[in-house]
Design a protein around this motif. Structure first.
Motif, PDB file in Angstrom:
ATOM      1  N   GLU A   1     -12.069   2.066   8.721  1.00 31.82           N
ATOM      2  CA  GLU A   1     -12.099   0.915   7.827  1.00 31.82           C
ATOM      3  C   GLU A   1     -12.143  -0.405   8.577  1.00 31.82           C
ATOM      4  OE1 GLU A   1     -10.163   1.384   3.536  1.00 31.82           O
ATOM      5  OE2 GLU A   1      -8.711   1.818   5.105  1.00 31.82           O
ATOM      6  N   ASP A   2     -11.931  -0.361   9.874  1.00 27.70           N
ATOM      7  CA  ASP A   2     -11.933  -1.566  10.697  1.00 27.70           C
ATOM      8  C   ASP A   2     -12.662  -1.255  11.999  1.00 27.70           C
ATOM      9  OD1 ASP A   2     -11.483  -4.043  11.743  1.00 27.70           O
ATOM     10  OD2 ASP A   2      -9.355  -3.726  12.178  1.00 27.70           O
ATOM     11  N   TRP A   3     -13.759  -1.953  12.234  1.00 32.71           N
ATOM     12  CA  TRP A   3     -14.556  -1.730  13.440  1.00 32.71           C
ATOM     13  C   TRP A   3     -13.933  -2.538  14.577  1.00 32.71           C
ATOM     14  CZ3 TRP A   3     -17.583   1.753  15.218  1.00 32.71           C
ATOM     15  CH2 TRP A   3     -18.453   1.503  16.271  1.00 32.71           C
ATOM     16  N   SER A   4     -13.154  -1.892  15.412  1.00 34.32           N
ATOM     17  CA  SER A   4     -12.444  -2.553  16.502  1.00 34.32           C
ATOM     18  C   SER A   4     -13.209  -2.392  17.810  1.00 34.32           C
ATOM     19  CB  SER A   4     -11.041  -1.969  16.633  1.00 34.32           C
ATOM     20  OG  SER A   4     -11.107  -0.577  16.936  1.00 34.32           O
ATOM     21  N   GLU A   5     -12.740  -3.103  18.836  1.00 31.93           N
ATOM     22  CA  GLU A   5     -13.377  -3.015  20.151  1.00 31.93           C
ATOM     23  C   GLU A   5     -13.169  -1.633  20.769  1.00 31.93           C
ATOM     24  OE1 GLU A   5     -11.893  -6.106  22.573  1.00 31.93           O
ATOM     25  OE2 GLU A   5     -12.742  -7.745  21.368  1.00 31.93           O
ATOM     26  N   THR A   6     -12.039  -1.016  20.476  1.00 33.98           N
ATOM     27  CA  THR A   6     -11.791   0.337  21.002  1.00 33.98           C
ATOM     28  C   THR A   6     -12.799   1.331  20.458  1.00 33.98           C
ATOM     29  OG1 THR A   6      -9.433  -0.178  21.137  1.00 33.98           O
ATOM     30  CG2 THR A   6     -10.059   2.135  21.220  1.00 33.98           C
ATOM     31  N   LEU A   7     -13.043   1.278  19.155  1.00 32.80           N
ATOM     32  CA  LEU A   7     -14.030   2.179  18.555  1.00 32.80           C
ATOM     33  C   LEU A   7     -15.428   1.870  19.068  1.00 32.80           C
ATOM     34  CD1 LEU A   7     -12.804   2.304  14.841  1.00 32.80           C
ATOM     35  CD2 LEU A   7     -12.703   4.136  16.518  1.00 32.80           C
ATOM     36  N   ALA A   8     -15.772   0.589  19.185  1.00 32.21           N
ATOM     37  CA  ALA A   8     -17.120   0.216  19.641  1.00 32.21           C
ATOM     38  C   ALA A   8     -17.379   0.724  21.055  1.00 32.21           C
ATOM     39  CB  ALA A   8     -17.291  -1.300  19.567  1.00 32.21           C
ATOM     40  N   ALA A   9     -16.390   0.598  21.950  1.00 24.93           N
ATOM     41  CA  ALA A   9     -16.585   1.050  23.321  1.00 24.93           C
ATOM     42  C   ALA A   9     -16.734   2.567  23.393  1.00 24.93           C
ATOM     43  CB  ALA A   9     -15.403   0.597  24.180  1.00 24.93           C
ATOM     44  N   GLN A  10     -15.918   3.308  22.610  1.00 19.85           N
ATOM     45  CA  GLN A  10     -15.994   4.767  22.661  1.00 19.85           C
ATOM     46  C   GLN A  10     -17.295   5.283  22.062  1.00 19.85           C
ATOM     47  OE1 GLN A  10     -13.360   7.038  24.063  1.00 19.85           O
ATOM     48  NE2 GLN A  10     -15.403   7.943  24.140  1.00 19.85           N
ATOM     49  N   VAL A  11     -17.722   4.700  20.950  1.00 19.81           N
ATOM     50  CA  VAL A  11     -18.972   5.146  20.323  1.00 19.81           C
ATOM     51  C   VAL A  11     -20.150   4.845  21.234  1.00 19.81           C
ATOM     52  CG1 VAL A  11     -20.522   4.726  18.383  1.00 19.81           C
ATOM     53  CG2 VAL A  11     -18.084   5.010  17.975  1.00 19.81           C
ATOM     54  N   SER A  12     -20.144   3.688  21.888  1.00 22.19           N
ATOM     55  CA  SER A  12     -21.227   3.363  22.829  1.00 22.19           C
ATOM     56  C   SER A  12     -21.259   4.341  23.991  1.00 22.19           C
ATOM     57  CB  SER A  12     -21.056   1.929  23.342  1.00 22.19           C
ATOM     58  OG  SER A  12     -21.112   0.996  22.282  1.00 22.19           O
TER      59      SER A  12
END
Length: 427
Positions: A383-394
């Motif tokens: 529900e919240d696109w954080s920097e942690t999620l963005a780095a892992q997905v990338s």
């Protein structure tokens, strides 16, 4: 109003006076009335017997007789003492006959559907009469306890008669109040014989653990294979899949098939000519799905034992169930699920439902460092696109894994960047 489960935790890095202040506030807001739980024995046994021993009609009759006894005086001949006495004798006679004809039953649970929080759940029960006389006017219900509510008398069906040695199939209704694994300790069988004035109760400790799922979401999900194909045509997947053909399967030879696509090994095994079938390398070839759900709840403080909003996580878990159902319709079985730093393998749909029901909230986003299989399709719910999620997905997409990200809107949080494989869900 707070409960004992909301007692503040001691945070070592904080001042002790701050913890004492939280404890004082919790003590002033503590709920002093305990949750209603049905137990056998104890000093409340007479009160439970009086509550379960009279029906609604019996309570009306008892109240009317009591008022007549209070108002009956020699100077007030309009209130007859004999009428009140007759009413009390009727209640006593019905109670005596009910105890004498108390049924002897064997109760067996057959099956129970997975429950939905806030909705009635019906489970099947078989009752067998092991006594020497018929059992009459029977109604079944679950034990009373925290976390669920038994069905009302209007919802429960009345079993008029069960002969000795016979058995009947019945339905028991219970309504769970919140998501979780609910332990139902047993069943109570009421007999309203005779006259539906009193009732005798037989309590049977047949326990059941019920997986309570969150309320379903009304969403329209696109095909997962189509989303994955779009993701494969962009980014790091595009260079690898450009102009590539992947072997799909072999089929019998048809007129017009090129000779270069003859499958020699399959032809030798089958005794007939077989042709190989290829497909575009940008098409999804995964055979299974793994789902990760971000369980971090906003406002979940380190000193809290549970978040203030217990339903903040239910919407995401409901979306996980919808994605799993969509994957099964596309012949993509869900083989693993993750709510923290590790993947949990799933044997069947029931294992997924139990994992959803028992999923605890987290204070921070916890991501698994690795993936079980590189050829699976990975779905991420947040529900919240954080920097942690963005780095892992990338990092996962850069390694060649197919990752689809689904974000639920409506409760705030940072939106997803516009990219193939990212989808905003409105529910």
């Amino acid at each position: 109003m707070k409960e004992f489960a909301d007692r503040p935790l001691r945070v070592p890095a904080e001042n002790g006076f701050l913890h004492a202040w939280r404890m004082l506030r919790w003590l002033f807001e503590l709920r002093l009335v305990p949750r209603l739980t049905e137990r056998r024995g104890g000093w409340l046994t007479p009160l439970r017997a009086l509550r379960d021993g009279l029906t609604a009609g019996g309570w009306v009759l008892l109240t009317a007789c009591g008022l007549l006894l209070l108002l009956a005086r020699p100077s007030n001949p309009g209130f007859d003492l004999y009428l009140a006495t007759a009413g009390l004798l009727l209640i006593a006679a019905c109670a005596a006959v009910g105890q004498l004809w108390r049924p002897r039953l064997r109760v067996q649970r057959l099956e129970s559907e997975t429950a939905i929080a806030g909705r009635p759940c019906r489970s099947r029960v078989r009752i067998s009469n092991t006594g020497r006389w018929p059992a009459r006017e029977l109604v079944l219900r679950e034990f009373r306890g925290p976390g669920w509510r038994p069905g009302t008398a209007s919802q429960s069906a009345v079993v008029e008669r069960v002969d000795p040695g016979a058995s009947r199939l019945c339905e028991v209704i219970v309504r769970p109040t919140a998501r979780g694994l609910v332990h139902l300790p047993g069943l109570a069988v009421h007999s309203y014989f005779p006259l539906f004035v009193t009732r005798s109760t037989l309590r049977v400790p047949v326990a059941l653990e019920l997986a309570v799922l969150p309320p379903p979401l009304t969403v329209n999900l696109p095909p997962l294979r189509q989303l994955a194909s779009r993701c494969l045509k962009h980014g790091s997947h595009a260079a690898r899949a450009a102009g590539a053909l992947e072997y799909a399967h072999s089929r019998p030879y048809q007129a017009g098939d090129p000779a270069t696509r003859l499958d020699q090994r399959a032809s030798a095994r089958r005794g007939e000519l077989m042709s190989r079938v290829f497909r575009d390398g940008a098409e999804l070839s995964a055979g299974a799905v793994a789902i990760y759900c971000d369980t971090a709840v906003a406002g979940f403080k380190p000193w809290q034992r549970r978040p203030k909003n217990a339903k903040a996580l239910d919407r995401r878990l409901a979306l996980v169930l919808e994605l799993a159902a969509r994957a099964r319709r596309e012949a993509l079985p869900v083989q693993a699920v993750a709510f923290a730093e590790g993947w949990q393998p799933l044997a069947d749909e029931a294992a997924l439902q139990r994992a959803i029901a028992a999923c605890p909230p987290a204070r921070h986003t916890l991501l698994p460092a690795t993936v079980p299989r590189p050829d699976w399709l990975y779905l991420l719910v947040t529900e919240d696109w954080s920097e942690t999620l963005a780095a892992q997905v990338s990092a996962w997409r850069g390694a060649g894994y197919v990752v689809l990200v689904f974000r639920l809107t409506g409760n705030g949080g940072s939106p997803l960047p516009v990219a193939p494989g990212n989808l905003e869900i409105t529910a």
